[in-house]
Scaffold this motif. Structure first.
Motif, PDB file in Angstrom:
ATOM      1  N   UNK A   1       1.067  -6.908 -18.800  1.00  0.00           N
ATOM      2  CA  UNK A   1       2.202  -6.005 -19.325  1.00  0.00           C
ATOM      3  C   UNK A   1       1.989  -4.640 -18.812  1.00  0.00           C
ATOM      4  N   UNK A   2       0.760  -4.329 -18.489  1.00  0.00           N
ATOM      5  CA  UNK A   2       0.598  -2.980 -17.826  1.00  0.00           C
ATOM      6  C   UNK A   2       0.510  -2.705 -16.503  1.00  0.00           C
ATOM      7  N   UNK A   3       0.750  -3.837 -15.779  1.00  0.00           N
ATOM      8  CA  UNK A   3       0.971  -3.813 -14.181  1.00  0.00           C
ATOM      9  C   UNK A   3       2.495  -3.089 -13.916  1.00  0.00           C
ATOM     10  N   UNK A   4       2.122  -2.105 -13.057  1.00  0.00           N
ATOM     11  CA  UNK A   4       3.267  -1.232 -12.538  1.00  0.00           C
ATOM     12  C   UNK A   4       3.790  -1.362 -11.007  1.00  0.00           C
ATOM     13  N   UNK A   5       2.748  -1.620 -10.511  1.00  0.00           N
ATOM     14  CA  UNK A   5       3.146  -1.712  -8.937  1.00  0.00           C
ATOM     15  C   UNK A   5       3.926  -2.783  -8.653  1.00  0.00           C
ATOM     16  N   UNK A   6       4.922  -2.956  -7.746  1.00  0.00           N
ATOM     17  CA  UNK A   6       5.762  -3.942  -7.586  1.00  0.00           C
ATOM     18  C   UNK A   6       5.164  -5.223  -7.546  1.00  0.00           C
TER      19      UNK A   6
ATOM     20  N   UNK B   1       5.462  -8.233 -10.213  1.00  0.00           N
ATOM     21  CA  UNK B   1       6.274  -9.683 -10.317  1.00  0.00           C
ATOM     22  C   UNK B   1       5.203 -10.654 -10.527  1.00  0.00           C
ATOM     23  N   UNK B   2       4.290 -10.789  -9.930  1.00  0.00           N
ATOM     24  CA  UNK B   2       3.328 -12.007 -10.108  1.00  0.00           C
ATOM     25  C   UNK B   2       2.829 -12.029 -11.625  1.00  0.00           C
ATOM     26  N   UNK B   3       2.668 -10.779 -12.282  1.00  0.00           N
ATOM     27  CA  UNK B   3       2.215 -10.770 -13.906  1.00  0.00           C
ATOM     28  C   UNK B   3       3.367 -11.276 -14.649  1.00  0.00           C
ATOM     29  N   UNK B   4       4.781 -10.781 -14.210  1.00  0.00           N
ATOM     30  CA  UNK B   4       6.034 -11.433 -14.820  1.00  0.00           C
ATOM     31  C   UNK B   4       6.033 -12.857 -14.821  1.00  0.00           C
ATOM     32  N   UNK B   5       5.716 -13.387 -13.549  1.00  0.00           N
ATOM     33  CA  UNK B   5       5.750 -14.906 -13.621  1.00  0.00           C
ATOM     34  C   UNK B   5       4.889 -15.421 -14.739  1.00  0.00           C
TER      35      UNK B   5
ATOM     36  N   UNK C   1      -4.178  -3.974  -9.917  1.00  0.00           N
ATOM     37  CA  UNK C   1      -3.559  -2.911  -9.107  1.00  0.00           C
ATOM     38  C   UNK C   1      -4.273  -2.865  -7.796  1.00  0.00           C
ATOM     39  N   UNK C   2      -5.715  -3.211  -7.868  1.00  0.00           N
ATOM     40  CA  UNK C   2      -6.459  -3.023  -6.552  1.00  0.00           C
ATOM     41  C   UNK C   2      -6.818  -4.270  -5.925  1.00  0.00           C
ATOM     42  N   UNK C   3      -6.823  -5.417  -6.747  1.00  0.00           N
ATOM     43  CA  UNK C   3      -7.010  -6.981  -6.141  1.00  0.00           C
ATOM     44  C   UNK C   3      -6.264  -7.750  -6.824  1.00  0.00           C
ATOM     45  N   UNK C   4      -4.878  -7.782  -6.713  1.00  0.00           N
ATOM     46  CA  UNK C   4      -3.982  -8.592  -7.554  1.00  0.00           C
ATOM     47  C   UNK C   4      -4.197 -10.076  -7.388  1.00  0.00           C
ATOM     48  N   UNK C   5      -4.344 -10.620  -6.279  1.00  0.00           N
ATOM     49  CA  UNK C   5      -4.447 -11.991  -5.879  1.00  0.00           C
ATOM     50  C   UNK C   5      -5.625 -12.559  -6.790  1.00  0.00           C
ATOM     51  N   UNK C   6      -6.779 -12.314  -6.661  1.00  0.00           N
ATOM     52  CA  UNK C   6      -7.892 -12.869  -7.402  1.00  0.00           C
ATOM     53  C   UNK C   6      -7.785 -12.902  -9.085  1.00  0.00           C
TER      54      UNK C   6
END
Length: 246
Positions: free
Chosen positions: A38-43, A47-51, A10-15
């Motif tokens: 699966x716990x990622x909730x912020x949009x 999206x990156x997690x789903x990919x 949630x705080x550092x999505x890219x790395x």
């Protein structure tokens, strides 16, 4: 690990997503990584997690435990209810409809049948509809897993939903002679293993005898009677139902 990683996502999505991509590619504790995703909730992170999950699921059948890891990830996502629909619907549908979907469907079937929290029911039912639409009638592993889960969790969901799950599976299996024999053996065993399920079978056989007459044999009726007592006979004529094969 999952909780801390989800917070970092949630705080550092890219790395974090990049690190997760490398770990999934190396199959390094993939189950834990998928649960964190699966716990990622912020949009944006979601999206990156789903990919990443979709990319892993596409090759899960070629990895030891891959289908089970994917199913556990989906199960956690489903518990989020409607908020997860935009991500899970295309993801799970893609797995179910994939050319090698027979690798993933048996693991997903009990997850989708699982009762889960009430907010998850509409999406579970929608995805179950997809599974049963695409599942071949001779894919006995998937249909068997579906039936087992429906029977053993019957006390945790409304009776009409269990009835539809069981009846639709029966209608698929009994399209072939081998499937019909497998259905009879499995349903007899389940009636013996799960008293609550045997009681439901007794109710269904009494309420709509014509609907179930072609799906049940003497062995099943004996198993039901042994567990739930004699099947009552309707005094107002045979019942009927509305469920038909997909």
């Amino acid at each position: 690990m999952a909780s801390a990683s989800t917070d970092a996502l949630a705080t550092h999505p890219g790395p974090v997503l990049e690190a997760f991509r490398d770990r999934l590619a190396a199959d390094d504790r993939a189950g834990e990584v998928l649960l964190a995703l699966a716990g990622a909730t912020a949009p944006a992170p979601a999206r990156g997690a789903a990919a990443l999950v979709a990319a892993y699921a596409a090759r899960a059948g070629r990895r030891p435990g891959g289908a089970a890891h994917t199913a556990a990830c989906v199960d956690r996502g489903l518990d989020r209810g409607p908020a997860a629909r935009a991500v899970l619907l295309p993801l799970v549908t893609g797995v179910l409809r994939a050319p090698d979907g027979a690798c993933g469907r048996p693991a997903l079937a009990p997850v989708l049948v699982g009762p889960g929290p009430p907010p998850s029911h509409p999406l579970r039912d929608e995805l179950l509809g997809v599974l049963l639409d695409v599942c071949p009638e001779d894919e006995y592993g998937t249909l068997g897993a579906h039936l087992e889960a429906a029977a053993h969790t019957c006390e945790a969901r409304p009776e009409p939903r269990t009835r539809e799950l069981v009846l639709r599976t029966a209608l698929l299996l009994t399209r072939t002679s081998e499937g019909s024999a497998r259905w009879q053996r499995r349903i007899v065993r389940l009636a013996g293993e799960a008293p609550a399920f045997a009681e439901l079978l007794a109710q269904w056989l009494a309420r709509a005898p014509q609907e179930w007459s072609g799906l049940t044999g003497p062995a099943l009726r004996r198993a039901v009677v042994a567990r739930a007592g004699p099947i009552p006979v309707r005094a107002d004529g045979p019942g009927h139902g509305s469920l038909r094969p997909a």
